[in-house]
Design a protein around this motif. Structure first.
Motif, PDB file in Angstrom:
ATOM      1  N   GLY A 148     -74.213-122.910  48.263  1.00 13.57           N
ATOM      2  CA  GLY A 148     -73.095-123.560  48.971  1.00 13.57           C
ATOM      3  C   GLY A 148     -71.732-123.218  48.417  1.00 13.57           C
ATOM      4  N   SER A 149     -71.717-122.662  47.175  1.00 12.50           N
ATOM      5  CA  SER A 149     -70.402-122.309  46.616  1.00 12.50           C
ATOM      6  C   SER A 149     -69.869-121.072  47.321  1.00 12.50           C
ATOM      7  N   THR A 150     -68.547-120.877  47.193  1.00 14.51           N
ATOM      8  CA  THR A 150     -67.939-119.740  47.877  1.00 14.51           C
ATOM      9  C   THR A 150     -67.234-118.852  46.874  1.00 14.51           C
ATOM     10  N   PHE A 151     -66.959-117.645  47.273  1.00 11.34           N
ATOM     11  CA  PHE A 151     -66.204-116.735  46.414  1.00 11.34           C
ATOM     12  C   PHE A 151     -65.455-115.740  47.266  1.00 11.34           C
ATOM     13  N   PRO A 152     -64.324-115.277  46.748  1.00  9.53           N
ATOM     14  CA  PRO A 152     -63.571-114.294  47.525  1.00  9.53           C
ATOM     15  C   PRO A 152     -64.237-112.927  47.423  1.00  9.53           C
ATOM     16  N   ALA A 153     -64.283-112.258  48.526  1.00 10.10           N
ATOM     17  CA  ALA A 153     -64.907-110.935  48.509  1.00 10.10           C
ATOM     18  C   ALA A 153     -64.103-110.006  49.387  1.00 10.10           C
ATOM     19  N   GLU A 154     -63.996-108.790  48.916  1.00 16.64           N
ATOM     20  CA  GLU A 154     -63.359-107.788  49.763  1.00 16.64           C
ATOM     21  C   GLU A 154     -64.473-107.237  50.647  1.00 16.64           C
ATOM     22  N   VAL A 155     -64.261-107.413  51.907  1.00 17.69           N
ATOM     23  CA  VAL A 155     -65.359-107.099  52.843  1.00 17.69           C
ATOM     24  C   VAL A 155     -64.947-105.918  53.723  1.00 17.69           C
ATOM     25  N   SER A 156     -65.862-105.016  53.889  1.00 16.13           N
ATOM     26  CA  SER A 156     -65.606-103.917  54.833  1.00 16.13           C
ATOM     27  C   SER A 156     -66.805-103.864  55.788  1.00 16.13           C
ATOM     28  N   THR A 157     -66.523-103.916  57.063  1.00 15.53           N
ATOM     29  CA  THR A 157     -67.632-103.860  58.020  1.00 15.53           C
ATOM     30  C   THR A 157     -67.287-102.891  59.144  1.00 15.53           C
ATOM     31  N   ALA A 158     -68.306-102.193  59.596  1.00 19.52           N
ATOM     32  CA  ALA A 158     -68.078-101.240  60.698  1.00 19.52           C
ATOM     33  C   ALA A 158     -69.427-100.911  61.341  1.00 19.52           C
ATOM     34  N   LEU A 159     -69.372-100.295  62.476  1.00 20.52           N
ATOM     35  CA  LEU A 159     -70.619 -99.863  63.113  1.00 20.52           C
ATOM     36  C   LEU A 159     -71.009 -98.524  62.509  1.00 20.52           C
ATOM     37  N   LEU A 160     -72.321 -98.384  62.308  1.00 23.21           N
ATOM     38  CA  LEU A 160     -72.765 -97.087  61.780  1.00 23.21           C
ATOM     39  C   LEU A 160     -72.801 -96.103  62.940  1.00 23.21           C
ATOM     40  N   PRO A 161     -72.227 -94.991  62.763  1.00 22.36           N
ATOM     41  CA  PRO A 161     -72.264 -94.029  63.869  1.00 22.36           C
ATOM     42  C   PRO A 161     -73.685 -93.458  64.078  1.00 22.36           C
ATOM     43  N   GLY A 162     -73.958 -93.005  65.277  1.00 21.69           N
ATOM     44  CA  GLY A 162     -75.241 -92.348  65.559  1.00 21.69           C
ATOM     45  C   GLY A 162     -76.351 -93.367  65.781  1.00 21.69           C
ATOM     46  N   GLY A 163     -77.547 -92.793  66.145  1.00 22.86           N
ATOM     47  CA  GLY A 163     -78.714 -93.638  66.353  1.00 22.86           C
ATOM     48  C   GLY A 163     -78.680 -94.282  67.737  1.00 22.86           C
ATOM     49  N   ASP A 164     -79.866 -94.751  68.158  1.00 16.76           N
ATOM     50  CA  ASP A 164     -79.926 -95.354  69.496  1.00 16.76           C
ATOM     51  C   ASP A 164     -79.491 -96.794  69.441  1.00 16.76           C
ATOM     52  N   THR A 165     -80.050 -97.445  68.474  1.00 19.04           N
ATOM     53  CA  THR A 165     -79.655 -98.835  68.331  1.00 19.04           C
ATOM     54  C   THR A 165     -78.431 -98.910  67.419  1.00 19.04           C
ATOM     55  N   PRO A 166     -77.393 -99.375  67.936  1.00 18.43           N
ATOM     56  CA  PRO A 166     -76.199 -99.474  67.075  1.00 18.43           C
ATOM     57  C   PRO A 166     -76.426-100.480  65.932  1.00 18.43           C
ATOM     58  N   LEU A 167     -76.067-100.035  64.825  1.00 14.82           N
ATOM     59  CA  LEU A 167     -76.212-100.902  63.634  1.00 14.82           C
ATOM     60  C   LEU A 167     -74.812-101.114  62.993  1.00 14.82           C
ATOM     61  N   ALA A 168     -74.700-102.242  62.400  1.00 18.08           N
ATOM     62  CA  ALA A 168     -73.430-102.493  61.667  1.00 18.08           C
ATOM     63  C   ALA A 168     -73.735-102.658  60.173  1.00 18.08           C
ATOM     64  N   TYR A 169     -72.824-102.228  59.344  1.00 14.46           N
ATOM     65  CA  TYR A 169     -73.028-102.505  57.917  1.00 14.46           C
ATOM     66  C   TYR A 169     -71.880-103.365  57.408  1.00 14.46           C
TER      67      TYR A 169
END
Ligand code: C2E
Ligand code: MG
Ligand code: MG
Length: 713
Positions: free
Chosen positions: A93-114
């Motif tokens: 339940g505790s929180t922390f600051p995080a530098e987050v980077s998210t994007a869709l992975l290119p390629g593949g049939d099923t789009p995935l995000a990381y």
């Protein structure tokens, strides 16, 4: 941003390795937000297993209270990618600051995000810390600026790092000019001052140092506190204490002035007290001092008897007159020290003014007192070198009494005895005896009564005329004072004039006489050429006011100066040489001066020419000698000399016709005496004529009897 090189693709397994061992958390998710995989670092950072993460999904990992999350969702929806800082939730339940980077992975049939993220807790804390210290530093600077004190800082190399506005203003420098500069180069006047010492001491000891000194270059008195800084260098606070110092200095000055004034006052007080009780010239106690010291001895010791020696130098006045006051003073000083030596520590010695000294002996036998008197006479007759070699003798009068003694009486007795010693020729001692005691009692009474007499108007004047032997008329009258004593009857002047002189009453008496004489002379204004003579004692002339007094009286009465003459005795001239000057002034007024009782005193015939006189009154004793060859010879020479000097000769005390004749033959100008007229009240004098219009005075019958052929024409 530079493009990643794509020419070399990663070898197989590299992605898996990065995934498994990467230092950042890494999640693989469907675009809808289901978590498909989580790497160990993500599990570690989020405090959940991969299975749990898969279960909560992406949305469960974010702290939704973080306002940035909404923005992140929007951005991702719009751009398909997001990079920023978000708060993530852990499994607990505790929180922390995080530098987050998210994007869709290119390629593949099923789009995935990381989603890759890293914990920013430490970085954020560091940033906060940095911000805080920046803020604090800014605050310090602000407060340094708002300080009323002045401040500057230097680094470990003595380079100025900061200077506040107050210091800029007071030192007359600008921050831009001094910051970064070497302290000593920019402020060379600090070198060699207590400030330099203090700065260096603070650096050396790593302790604050306080110093207060003047920085002359800025005319600044500064109280300075030097703090060594943790990072090296110094912070220097200083404040202008010029005003305080000025106040302190002023206070100090006032204190010093007050202290000095107090010391001066004390010294003056002491001097005054000393002067009141001591004689300036000899340093001996004066009369007051002696009275005090005798009192102190009697208070302290069981004294039964006291003897006083009244010591007077013989013919001291001669020394003063002939050799001057300096010689006189020197002689007195030597006499004083000889007496002090004789007195030692057991007897007291004082100077009573002039050439009078008094020694007080306690419980001294007659023999001891006699011995002391002899020693005093011997000591004082030792010659004194004061430029000239002076030899004087001394007369000593002695009186003693049982204690408690009336010091005044004892002094008077010793004084009287001293006069007897003097009368006996000087250079000797005499004891006060019973007869002298009676005389002295009488004298004291006379003095007391005389004071009252002046107040009660008991004095009166008689006038004795003198007759011109050539022109057979009254030429002048002499005023003679008398005292109608309520018990003693009429007292002759010889019994009270000397007392008045000694008691300091002669001034008042003389004024009274002069006033009356001028009044009477004014009444006789109708008698041609009549001069009224008034007797004046030497003490009346001593203060030099006589010419003024005479002028005032004459002016007030409107009387011509030729109607007045003053008679002075020969001793007047012996007393002081300045008398002659006073008499010259009197003559300059037109008032005649006569030398009275000529021949009885001090002047020799030879000195006659030096005396500023118009008239010589020959003493009665010479007149009595007429008839003897010697007497006539003396008188004749006086007359001759007087006439040669252009002085008139008046013979006094003519009692017989023979005397009158002889005087006429010898050429005396006028004569007076009982034969011609006794002193009398003005209304009984022969020149008071019934008719003032026929103003020629009557010829006295006795004068008329002088044969015409004997009269000198
Ligand atoms: P003096 O000035 O020589 O005055 C003459 C004195 O001789 C007077 O005495 C006078 O009465 C006295 N006399 C005059 N004719 C004869 C005479 O024929 N035979 C005799 N045996 N005596 C005569 P008096 O009035 O007793 O005064 C004595 C002295 O007192 C004066 O001597 C004068 O020196 C002094 N004296 C008098 N009046 C004053 C005064 O107002 N002031 C001062 N300072 N001295 C005064
Ligand atoms: Mg006279
Ligand atoms: Mg006379």
């Amino acid at each position: 941003m530079s493009q990643c090189p794509t020419s070399t693709s990663l070898p197989d397994g590299a992605y898996e390795a990065l995934f498994t061992h990467g230092i950042d958390g890494f999640l693989l998710a469907s675009p809808e937000g289901e978590i498909l995989r989580a790497n160990p670092r993500a599990c570690e950072l989020l405090g959940r297993s991969e299975a749990e993460l898969i279960e909560v999904g992406r949305a469960g990992l974010v702290d939704r209270r973080d306002p940035r999350w909404v923005e992140a969702v929007e951005r991702r929806g719009r751009d398909g990618a997001y990079r920023g800082v978000l708060r993530l939730r852990r499994g607990d339940g505790s929180t922390f600051p995080a530098e987050v980077s998210t994007a869709l992975l290119p390629g593949g049939d099923t789009p995935l995000a990381y989603v890759s993220f890293r914990d920013m807790t430490a970085a954020e804390a560091e940033a906060a810390r940095t911000a805080e210290s920046r803020r604090a530093a800014a605050e310090v600077v602000d407060s340094l600026e708002s300080f009323s004190d002045m401040y500057f800082g230097v680094d470990a190399d003595w380079r100025i790092t900061y200077i506040n506005a107050q210091a800029e203003a007071r030192l007359g420098v600008s921050r831009d000019d001094v910051v970064g500069r070497d302290l000593w180069q920019h402020f060379p006047d600090l070198l060699g001052t207590p400030f330099e010492e203090a700065y260096r001491e603070a650096v050396r000891t790593r302790r604050p140092v306080t110093v207060e000194a003047c920085y002359a270059a800025a005319d600044l008195w500064a109280e300075t506190r030097v703090f060594p800084l943790r990072r090296g260098g110094l912070g220097v606070y200083f404040r202008d204490v010029g005003e305080r110092r000025a106040m302190e200095q002023e206070r100090e000055r006032l204190l010093t002035a007050e202290r000095r004034a107090r010391t001066d006052a004390e010294r003056a007080q002491h001097d005054l007290a000393h002067r009141a009780t001591h004689d300036d010239l000899t340093g001996l106690p004066n009369r007051t001092g002696l009275v005090q010291q005798v009192g102190a001895v009697l208070d302290r010791w069981p004294v039964a008897g006291m003897t006083l020696l009244f010591i007077d130098l013989d013919r001291f006045k001669l020394v003063n007159d002939s050799l001057g006051h300096a010689a006189g003073d020197a002689l007195l000083a030597v006499a004083a020290s000889r007496l002090a030596e004789l007195a030692g520590s057991t007897e007291l010695v004082a100077r009573f003014g002039g050439d009078e000294f008094v020694m007080a002996m306690f419980d001294a036998s007659v023999v001891a007192a006699d011995r002391m008197a002899a020693a005093v006479i011997a000591a004082l007759s030792e010659p004194v070198e004061t430029g000239a070699r002076l030899a004087v003798t001394a007369s000593v009068g002695m009186a003693s009494s049982a204690v408690p003694a009336d010091l005044d009486t004892l002094l008077r007795e010793a004084d009287a005895a001293m006069h007897r010693a003097k009368d006996g020729g000087g250079g000797r001692a005499a004891w006060f005896d019973e007869q002298m005691h009676l005389q002295s009692v009488h004298r004291v009474r006379t003095e007391r009564d005389l004071r009252l007499a002046l107040e009660r108007d008991e004095l009166f004047l008689e006038y004795q005329p003198a007759f011109d032997l050539r022109f057979e008329r009254i030429t002048h009258v002499e005023a003679l004072v008398r005292w109608r004593h309520p018990e003693r009857g009429v007292v002759p002047p010889l019994e009270f004039v000397p007392v008045a002189e000694e008691a300091g009453l002669i001034g008042r008496l003389g004024e009274w006489v002069l006033g009356r004489v001028v009044e009477q002379a004014t009444r006789w204004a109708h008698v041609p050429g009549l001069r009224v003579w008034v007797n004046v004692s030497p003490r009346q002339l001593a203060d030099g006011r006589m010419p003024d007094v005479l002028a005032t009286h004459l002016a007030r009465a409107g009387l011509g100066a030729d109607r007045l003459g003053i008679e002075v005795t020969e001793s007047t001239f012996a007393d002081s040489s300045c008398m002659a000057a006073v008499l010259e002034e009197v003559r300059a007024l037109g008032v005649a001066v006569a030398i009275d009782d000529f021949g009885t005193g001090y002047s020799s015939l030879a000195r006659l020419g030096d005396l500023p006189v118009d008239v010589i009154k020959i003493d009665r004793s010479f007149v009595q000698d007429l008839g003897t060859a010697r007497g006539e010879a003396v008188l004749s020479s006086i007359v001759t000399l007087a006439h040669a000097l252009d002085a008139e000769v008046i013979a006094e005390g003519v009692e017989t016709l023979e005397q009158l004749r002889a005087l006429s033959v010898l050429g005396a100008d006028s004569a007076s005496g009982f034969l011609l007229a006794r002193p009398a009240a003005p209304e009984h004098l022969p020149m008071v004529l019934a008719d003032p219009a026929s103003a020629r005075p009557q010829l006295h019958p006795s004068v008329a009897r002088v044969p015409r052929e004997l009269r000198v024409h």
